[in-house]
Design a protein around this motif. Structure first.
Motif, PDB file in Angstrom:
ATOM      1  N   LEU A  67      -5.973  41.358 -27.264  1.00 38.52           N
ATOM      2  CA  LEU A  67      -5.139  40.090 -27.217  1.00 38.52           C
ATOM      3  C   LEU A  67      -5.652  38.805 -27.706  1.00 38.52           C
ATOM      4  CD1 LEU A  67      -4.431  41.162 -23.531  1.00 38.52           C
ATOM      5  CD2 LEU A  67      -3.016  42.036 -25.672  1.00 38.52           C
ATOM      6  N   ARG A  68      -4.817  38.251 -28.566  1.00 33.93           N
ATOM      7  CA  ARG A  68      -5.300  36.996 -29.202  1.00 33.93           C
ATOM      8  C   ARG A  68      -4.013  36.283 -29.471  1.00 33.93           C
ATOM      9  NH1 ARG A  68      -5.377  37.741 -35.231  1.00 33.93           N
ATOM     10  NH2 ARG A  68      -6.868  36.199 -35.330  1.00 33.93           N
ATOM     11  N   VAL A  69      -4.135  35.061 -30.079  1.00 29.74           N
ATOM     12  CA  VAL A  69      -3.256  34.080 -30.611  1.00 29.74           C
ATOM     13  C   VAL A  69      -2.378  34.907 -31.474  1.00 29.74           C
ATOM     14  CG1 VAL A  69      -2.723  31.867 -31.714  1.00 29.74           C
ATOM     15  CG2 VAL A  69      -4.535  31.984 -30.104  1.00 29.74           C
ATOM     16  N   GLY A  70      -1.161  34.809 -31.198  1.00 28.58           N
ATOM     17  CA  GLY A  70      -0.289  35.846 -31.755  1.00 28.58           C
ATOM     18  C   GLY A  70       0.441  36.744 -31.130  1.00 28.58           C
ATOM     19  N   SER A  71      -0.405  37.572 -30.385  1.00 24.38           N
ATOM     20  CA  SER A  71       0.021  38.623 -29.335  1.00 24.38           C
ATOM     21  C   SER A  71       1.022  38.335 -28.456  1.00 24.38           C
ATOM     22  CB  SER A  71      -1.262  39.098 -28.845  1.00 24.38           C
ATOM     23  OG  SER A  71      -2.335  39.618 -29.513  1.00 24.38           O
ATOM     24  N   ARG A  72       1.907  39.115 -27.912  1.00 26.80           N
ATOM     25  CA  ARG A  72       2.985  39.181 -27.188  1.00 26.80           C
ATOM     26  C   ARG A  72       3.191  40.499 -26.508  1.00 26.80           C
ATOM     27  NH1 ARG A  72       7.711  37.223 -31.170  1.00 26.80           N
ATOM     28  NH2 ARG A  72       6.825  35.190 -32.072  1.00 26.80           N
ATOM     29  N   GLY A  73       3.960  40.331 -25.281  1.00 23.91           N
ATOM     30  CA  GLY A  73       4.129  41.572 -24.737  1.00 23.91           C
ATOM     31  C   GLY A  73       3.802  41.557 -23.238  1.00 23.91           C
ATOM     32  N   ALA A  74       3.816  42.760 -22.520  1.00 23.37           N
ATOM     33  CA  ALA A  74       3.564  42.938 -21.260  1.00 23.37           C
ATOM     34  C   ALA A  74       1.849  42.888 -21.003  1.00 23.37           C
ATOM     35  CB  ALA A  74       4.011  44.322 -20.495  1.00 23.37           C
ATOM     36  N   GLN A  75       1.160  43.399 -21.875  1.00 16.76           N
ATOM     37  CA  GLN A  75      -0.134  43.064 -21.647  1.00 16.76           C
ATOM     38  C   GLN A  75      -0.781  41.952 -21.556  1.00 16.76           C
ATOM     39  OE1 GLN A  75      -2.361  46.249 -21.030  1.00 16.76           O
ATOM     40  NE2 GLN A  75      -0.201  46.687 -20.853  1.00 16.76           N
ATOM     41  N   VAL A  76       0.139  41.093 -22.471  1.00 17.31           N
ATOM     42  CA  VAL A  76      -0.196  39.614 -22.522  1.00 17.31           C
ATOM     43  C   VAL A  76       0.118  39.024 -21.350  1.00 17.31           C
ATOM     44  CG1 VAL A  76       0.053  37.203 -23.670  1.00 17.31           C
ATOM     45  CG2 VAL A  76      -0.186  39.471 -25.186  1.00 17.31           C
ATOM     46  N   LYS A  77       1.109  39.397 -20.804  1.00 20.28           N
ATOM     47  CA  LYS A  77       1.562  38.821 -19.523  1.00 20.28           C
ATOM     48  C   LYS A  77       0.888  39.176 -18.211  1.00 20.28           C
ATOM     49  CE  LYS A  77       5.697  38.311 -16.731  1.00 20.28           C
ATOM     50  NZ  LYS A  77       7.452  38.538 -16.628  1.00 20.28           N
ATOM     51  N   LYS A  78       0.313  40.267 -18.322  1.00 20.00           N
ATOM     52  CA  LYS A  78      -0.719  40.805 -17.362  1.00 20.00           C
ATOM     53  C   LYS A  78      -1.915  40.017 -17.625  1.00 20.00           C
ATOM     54  CE  LYS A  78      -2.554  45.399 -15.969  1.00 20.00           C
ATOM     55  NZ  LYS A  78      -2.327  46.711 -16.287  1.00 20.00           N
ATOM     56  N   LEU A  79      -2.523  39.708 -18.451  1.00 16.44           N
ATOM     57  CA  LEU A  79      -3.661  38.901 -18.773  1.00 16.44           C
ATOM     58  C   LEU A  79      -3.281  37.519 -18.211  1.00 16.44           C
ATOM     59  CD1 LEU A  79      -6.451  38.451 -20.194  1.00 16.44           C
ATOM     60  CD2 LEU A  79      -5.131  37.537 -22.304  1.00 16.44           C
ATOM     61  N   GLN A  80      -2.158  36.955 -18.566  1.00 19.57           N
ATOM     62  CA  GLN A  80      -1.933  35.581 -18.049  1.00 19.57           C
ATOM     63  C   GLN A  80      -1.678  35.550 -16.756  1.00 19.57           C
ATOM     64  OE1 GLN A  80       1.684  35.302 -20.580  1.00 19.57           O
ATOM     65  NE2 GLN A  80       0.571  34.001 -21.985  1.00 19.57           N
ATOM     66  N   GLU A  81      -1.105  36.575 -16.079  1.00 23.62           N
ATOM     67  CA  GLU A  81      -1.263  36.601 -14.546  1.00 23.62           C
ATOM     68  C   GLU A  81      -2.795  36.685 -13.863  1.00 23.62           C
ATOM     69  OE1 GLU A  81       1.525  40.063 -14.027  1.00 23.62           O
ATOM     70  OE2 GLU A  81       3.311  38.555 -14.110  1.00 23.62           O
ATOM     71  N   ALA A  82      -3.568  37.443 -14.512  1.00 28.14           N
ATOM     72  CA  ALA A  82      -4.844  37.725 -14.081  1.00 28.14           C
ATOM     73  C   ALA A  82      -5.591  36.410 -14.187  1.00 28.14           C
ATOM     74  CB  ALA A  82      -5.543  38.670 -14.711  1.00 28.14           C
ATOM     75  N   LEU A  83      -5.315  35.484 -15.011  1.00 24.69           N
ATOM     76  CA  LEU A  83      -5.886  34.299 -15.511  1.00 24.69           C
ATOM     77  C   LEU A  83      -5.311  33.003 -14.419  1.00 24.69           C
ATOM     78  CD1 LEU A  83      -6.107  34.485 -19.225  1.00 24.69           C
ATOM     79  CD2 LEU A  83      -8.182  34.565 -17.591  1.00 24.69           C
ATOM     80  N   ARG A  90       3.411  35.298 -23.954  1.00 30.78           N
ATOM     81  CA  ARG A  90       3.100  34.903 -25.389  1.00 30.78           C
ATOM     82  C   ARG A  90       1.590  34.314 -25.405  1.00 30.78           C
ATOM     83  NH1 ARG A  90       7.553  34.477 -28.719  1.00 30.78           N
ATOM     84  NH2 ARG A  90       9.414  34.822 -27.786  1.00 30.78           N
ATOM     85  N   PHE A  91       0.822  34.962 -26.114  1.00 35.00           N
ATOM     86  CA  PHE A  91      -0.663  34.328 -26.305  1.00 35.00           C
ATOM     87  C   PHE A  91      -0.485  33.143 -27.133  1.00 35.00           C
ATOM     88  CE2 PHE A  91      -5.075  36.241 -25.417  1.00 35.00           C
ATOM     89  CZ  PHE A  91      -5.600  35.016 -25.840  1.00 35.00           C
ATOM     90  N   GLY A  92      -0.625  32.025 -26.587  1.00 31.10           N
ATOM     91  CA  GLY A  92      -0.895  30.790 -27.548  1.00 31.10           C
ATOM     92  C   GLY A  92      -2.191  30.041 -27.217  1.00 31.10           C
ATOM     93  N   PRO A  93      -2.376  28.899 -27.555  1.00 27.11           N
ATOM     94  CA  PRO A  93      -3.413  28.200 -27.471  1.00 27.11           C
ATOM     95  C   PRO A  93      -4.022  27.858 -26.042  1.00 27.11           C
ATOM     96  CG  PRO A  93      -2.149  27.136 -28.968  1.00 27.11           C
ATOM     97  CD  PRO A  93      -1.449  27.963 -28.354  1.00 27.11           C
ATOM     98  N   GLY A  94      -2.850  27.877 -25.168  1.00 28.46           N
ATOM     99  CA  GLY A  94      -3.253  27.504 -23.620  1.00 28.46           C
ATOM    100  C   GLY A  94      -4.081  28.755 -23.138  1.00 28.46           C
ATOM    101  N   GLY A 112     -12.206  33.594 -27.048  1.00 32.00           N
ATOM    102  CA  GLY A 112     -10.924  33.290 -26.812  1.00 32.00           C
ATOM    103  C   GLY A 112     -10.031  34.567 -26.809  1.00 32.00           C
ATOM    104  N   MET A 113     -10.560  35.726 -27.305  1.00 33.73           N
ATOM    105  CA  MET A 113      -9.824  36.926 -27.544  1.00 33.73           C
ATOM    106  C   MET A 113     -10.000  37.803 -26.516  1.00 33.73           C
ATOM    107  SD  MET A 113      -9.792  37.349 -31.656  1.00 33.73           S
ATOM    108  CE  MET A 113     -11.608  37.371 -31.763  1.00 33.73           C
ATOM    109  N   ALA A 114      -9.245  38.499 -25.899  1.00 37.77           N
ATOM    110  CA  ALA A 114      -9.311  39.464 -24.608  1.00 37.77           C
ATOM    111  C   ALA A 114      -9.271  40.793 -25.353  1.00 37.77           C
ATOM    112  CB  ALA A 114      -8.377  39.164 -23.713  1.00 37.77           C
ATOM    113  N   GLY A 115     -10.407  41.441 -25.595  1.00 34.47           N
ATOM    114  CA  GLY A 115     -10.478  42.839 -25.811  1.00 34.47           C
ATOM    115  C   GLY A 115     -11.058  43.575 -24.622  1.00 34.47           C
ATOM    116  N   PRO A 116     -11.549  45.016 -24.966  1.00 33.83           N
ATOM    117  CA  PRO A 116     -11.942  45.647 -23.861  1.00 33.83           C
ATOM    118  C   PRO A 116     -12.919  45.309 -22.960  1.00 33.83           C
ATOM    119  CG  PRO A 116     -11.475  47.150 -25.818  1.00 33.83           C
ATOM    120  CD  PRO A 116     -11.501  45.550 -26.326  1.00 33.83           C
ATOM    121  N   ALA A 117     -14.037  44.559 -23.507  1.00 37.75           N
ATOM    122  CA  ALA A 117     -15.073  43.836 -22.688  1.00 37.75           C
ATOM    123  C   ALA A 117     -14.633  42.645 -21.743  1.00 37.75           C
ATOM    124  CB  ALA A 117     -15.978  43.520 -23.674  1.00 37.75           C
TER     125      ALA A 117
END
Length: 182
Positions: A67-83, A90-94, A112-117
């Motif tokens: 997940l990185r700037v430009g990524s979209r979808g449920a996995q991004v939303k899940k990441l944002q909720e976790a943060l 929508r994965f933006g600068p924030g 700033g990119m959310a990969g498996p680690a």
């Protein structure tokens, strides 16, 4: 980059082809696109022939989620909720800034990119992104033959330009993708 689409070549394509049960040559051509669309249709995903984080999660290919700037979808939303930030999918600068802060606080490379680690450290992804998945994100010896290029900048599913630098982890499966602009 966190998407695979027609014209790309590399280790992530080969892994997806194996999961789809088709010839795994690492070349995303018309046959791969059709198999992917069939999979997406059968699994309630957007049928666009483009594999992104949500498709990878549905396929159990969590090692391909980046997940990185430009990524979209449920996995991004899940990441944002976790943060604990606004979860709009929508994965933006924030989101990138929040990921960097999380990474710094948890002893990870703050890129700033959310990969498996990164995802493996978050309880929201527990059970899906394990240490085994983190290891699978590394390049296997038989995948060393794929050429690498810098990752592109993306906007949704569109490649907009080449990024200035490749993914930092030199053994990442995403470092072995070519054909961004084919």
């Amino acid at each position: 980059m966190s998407i695979l689409k027609k014209g790309l070549k590399g280790a992530p394509v080969k892994r997806m082809q194996e999961k789809l049960g088709i010839t795994a040559d690492g070349d995303f051509g018309p046959g791969t696109e059709k198999a992917l669309k069939d999979y997406q249709s059968a699994n309630g995903l957007a049928v666009d022939g483009i594999a992104g984080p949500d498709t990878f999660a549905a396929m159990g290919l969590h090692e391909l989620i980046l997940l990185r700037v430009g990524s979209r979808g449920a996995q991004v939303k899940k990441l944002q909720e976790a943060l604990g930030i606004t979860a709009d999918g929508r994965f933006g600068p924030g989101t990138a800034k929040a990921v960097e802060e999380y990474q710094s606080a948890n002893g990870l490379d703050a890129d700033g990119m959310a990969g498996p680690a990164t995802l493996a450290k978050m309880s929201a992804f527990a059970g899906e992104v394990t240490q085994d998945v983190v290891e699978k994100a590394n390049l296997a010896p038989e995948e060393e033959s794929f050429a690498s290029e810098p990752m592109p900048e993306i906007s949704g599913v569109e490649v907009t330009k080449s990024a200035a630098a490749p993914v930092k982890a030199t053994k990442s499966v995403w470092n072995k993708v070519s054909g961004w602009f084919s």
